[in-house]
Design an enzyme around this catalytic site. Structure first.
Site, PDB file in Angstrom:
ATOM      1  N   LYS A  67     -13.818   6.625  10.978  1.00  0.00           N
ATOM      2  CA  LYS A  67     -13.135   7.832  10.491  1.00  0.00           C
ATOM      3  C   LYS A  67     -14.170   8.844  10.003  1.00  0.00           C
ATOM      4  CE  LYS A  67      -9.390   9.154   7.277  1.00  0.00           C
ATOM      5  NZ  LYS A  67      -8.403   8.649   6.285  1.00  0.00           N
ATOM      6  N   SER A 143      -3.542   9.623   7.127  1.00  0.00           N
ATOM      7  CA  SER A 143      -4.539  10.552   7.596  1.00  0.00           C
ATOM      8  C   SER A 143      -5.520   9.965   8.609  1.00  0.00           C
ATOM      9  CB  SER A 143      -5.326  11.108   6.410  1.00  0.00           C
ATOM     10  OG  SER A 143      -6.072  10.086   5.786  1.00  0.00           O
ATOM     11  N   SER A 167      -2.901   5.842   4.269  1.00  0.00           N
ATOM     12  CA  SER A 167      -3.560   6.440   5.430  1.00  0.00           C
ATOM     13  C   SER A 167      -4.151   5.480   6.454  1.00  0.00           C
ATOM     14  CB  SER A 167      -4.674   7.386   4.969  1.00  0.00           C
ATOM     15  OG  SER A 167      -4.112   8.619   4.609  1.00  0.00           O
TER      16      SER A 167
HETATM   17  N1  GLN Z   1      -0.240  10.875   2.785  1.00  0.00           N
HETATM   18  C1  GLN Z   1      -0.895  10.687   1.541  1.00  0.00           C
HETATM   19  C2  GLN Z   1      -1.507  12.000   1.087  1.00  0.00           C
HETATM   20  O1  GLN Z   1      -1.333  12.950   1.772  1.00  0.00           O
HETATM   21  C3  GLN Z   1      -1.924   9.602   1.637  1.00  0.00           C
HETATM   22  C4  GLN Z   1      -3.183  10.008   2.300  1.00  0.00           C
HETATM   23  C5  GLN Z   1      -4.220   8.941   2.302  1.00  0.00           C
HETATM   24  O2  GLN Z   1      -3.934   7.745   2.148  1.00  0.00           O
HETATM   25  N2  GLN Z   1      -5.479   9.359   2.434  1.00  0.00           N
HETATM   26  O3  GLN Z   1      -2.148  12.106   0.092  1.00  0.00           O
END
Ligand code: GLN
Length: 466
Positions: A67, A143, A167
């Site tokens: 990532k 994400s 994410s």
């Molecule tokens: N969807 C969540 C957010 O927008 C989690 C994102 C993540 O785990 N990095 O913060």
């Protein structure tokens, strides 16, 4: 092929690490222009590493996609942001990358993500769109959407992602792959660009449960460079992975099966739970009474921490620097105005607000108290059950653009994943069939398995049974 299958071929001399990389490059050229999972990759330097891959190591010769918020020496690390996409190159390896290399793996490819990992669809990437390989009209989740989409698209064998509120698990669920968020403190975050430091963890996205165990084995363990990383022994995650679920007690939280769940998701998740029962697990209903407050709690704490972490992007030390500022304040303002996308700005504003002196007690300090209640819900539950099973997300992958300008709707879809981060416990997403949804067919659904702190071995064992 999975890591396990490729390792057999490598050890039997039926393939080479270089051949695997060349094949991957071909798959990327064939399908990634449509999928958009990769932000960049450097085949030449990966092949140079492959030439002296030590096949005797557990991940010897295996390319692993990373990532784009995890630093790899000499590579870009954009975090999906215009702030870092033009003039930032990593000056060091993140500890997980060092550990992967020490296990013989080759970091190959930088995967798209929501900007600074803020989002659930990878639509907040400032750099490109990533499509779900099961249906190109749909999001891959987020994400870590690039990581999940590439594994599902067979343009990566396995990948690393990061999980602050779901994410890793949610894109794994939407793309039909395995995604593991380890316990807080199990894996070092040194070299992960921080989003919310009390929640962030790095973990694998893979084609199989065994592969998730192999990668966790390589990246878990103490690291003096991350003060939150625990100095406790790492068990062998493969020893009991095939032992099944006979005699285990699995909790089904009643709060996770209320209104708002798509019927196809419910059907698949319930069928998977029934199959675990048929294999000898005892299924009991449990309660996590503070679940309804999880989204509100997370969306105070995570932005608060983000507003502090992202203050380092000042136009001086990292990445983008605005042209022709009138003075230093103007330089900060212009660089941040130009460099951050709308969701990141929204989080910084929200986080700054909840930390401000007039509102700190009403929001931030209150959220910390509710966080303790959520953690206690899990502690109580794990006195009675070995693990908790639930959906990952209320629906399968939605269409690209469906939640445009509706961040609240997006936040609410994190309802089943963020509690694990607030409580610091591990969670895994394992595919449990497909369903039709909103005009789409055969869309993957994931089962979430949550366990007590440092209980990854048992989660992998249950996931393998699924
Ligand atoms: N969807 C969540 C957010 O927008 C989690 C994102 C993540 O785990 N990095 O913060």
């Amino acid at each position: 092929m999975t890591i396990t299958q490729l390792r057999q071929q490598l050890l039997a001399g039926e393939t080479t690490s270089t051949a695997i990389l060349q094949q991957l490059a071909g798959e990327i050229a064939a399908r990634d222009p449509q999928t958009g999972a990769y932000l960049s990759h450097d085949l030449e330097s990966a092949i140079a590493e492959a030439a002296h891959a030590d096949l005797s190591l557990p991940l010897g010769g295996i390319p692993i996609a990373i990532k784009d918020n995890i630093n790899v020496l000499g590579q870009p690390c954009t975090c999906g942001s215009k702030f870092l996409s033009e003039n930032y190159t990593s000056p060091y390896d993140a500890s997980v990358v060092k550990k992967l290399r020490a296990a013989g793996a080759i970091p190959f490819g930088r995967m798209n993500q929501d900007e600074f990992a803020m989002g659930s669809a990878t639509e907040n990437s400032a750099l490109q769109i990533t499509r779900n390989p099961h249906d190109p009209q749909r999001i891959p989740g987020g994400s870590s959407g690039g990581s999940a989409a590439a594994v599902a698209d067979h343009t990566a064998i396995a990948a690393l992602g990061s999980d602050t509120g779901g994410s890793i698990r949610q894109p794994a669920s939407h793309c039909g792959v395995v995604g593991l968020k380890p316990s807080y403190g199990r894996v070092s975050r040194y070299g992960l660009v921080a989003f919310a430091s009390s929640l962030d963890q790095i973990g694998p996205l893979t084609q199989s449960v065994d592969d998730a165990a192999l990668i966790l084995q390589a990246i878990a363990g103490y690291d003096p460079l991350d003060s939150t990383c625990l100095d406790v022994p790492v068990p062998d995650y493969l020893t009991n992975i095939n032992d099944g679920v006979r005699g285990m007690k699995l909790g089904v939280p009643k709060e996770y099966f209320g209104t708002g769940i798509d019927p196809g998701v419910r059907k698949n998740v319930e069928a998977a739970i029934q199959k675990l029962a048929a294999q000898g697990a005892e299924i009991v209903e449990i309660s996590l009474p503070h679940s309804e407050h999880a989204v509100a709690t997370y969306y105070v704490i995570a932005p608060a921490e983000a507003s502090s972490n992202l203050s380092r992007f000042d136009g001086i030390r990292y990445g983008r620097r605005a042209a022709n500022p009138t003075d230093i304040l103007d330089l900060y303002k212009k660089s941040r105005e130009e460099g951050f996308g709308p969701e990141v700005k929204r989080r910084i504003i929200l986080g700054t607000y909840v930390l401000s002196s007039g509102y700190y007690d009403a929001y931030y300090s209150r959220a910390q108290k509710v966080r303790t209640l959520i953690r206690r819900d899990f502690e109580t539950a794990f006195q009675h059950v070995d693990a908790i099973v639930s959906p990952i997300a209320p629906t399968p992958a939605r269409r690209i653009g469906a939640f445009a300008n509706d961040p609240l709707h997006e936040y609410l879809s994190d309802i089943f994943t963020i509690s694990a981060n607030l409580a610091g416990i591990p969670g895994i997403s394992v595919p449990c069939g497909t369903t039709d949804f909103d005009g789409g067919t055969h869309l993957p659904v994931g089962l979430q398995i949550l366990g007590p702190h440092l209980g990854e071995a048992k989660l992998l064992q249950i996931a393998k049974a699924v």
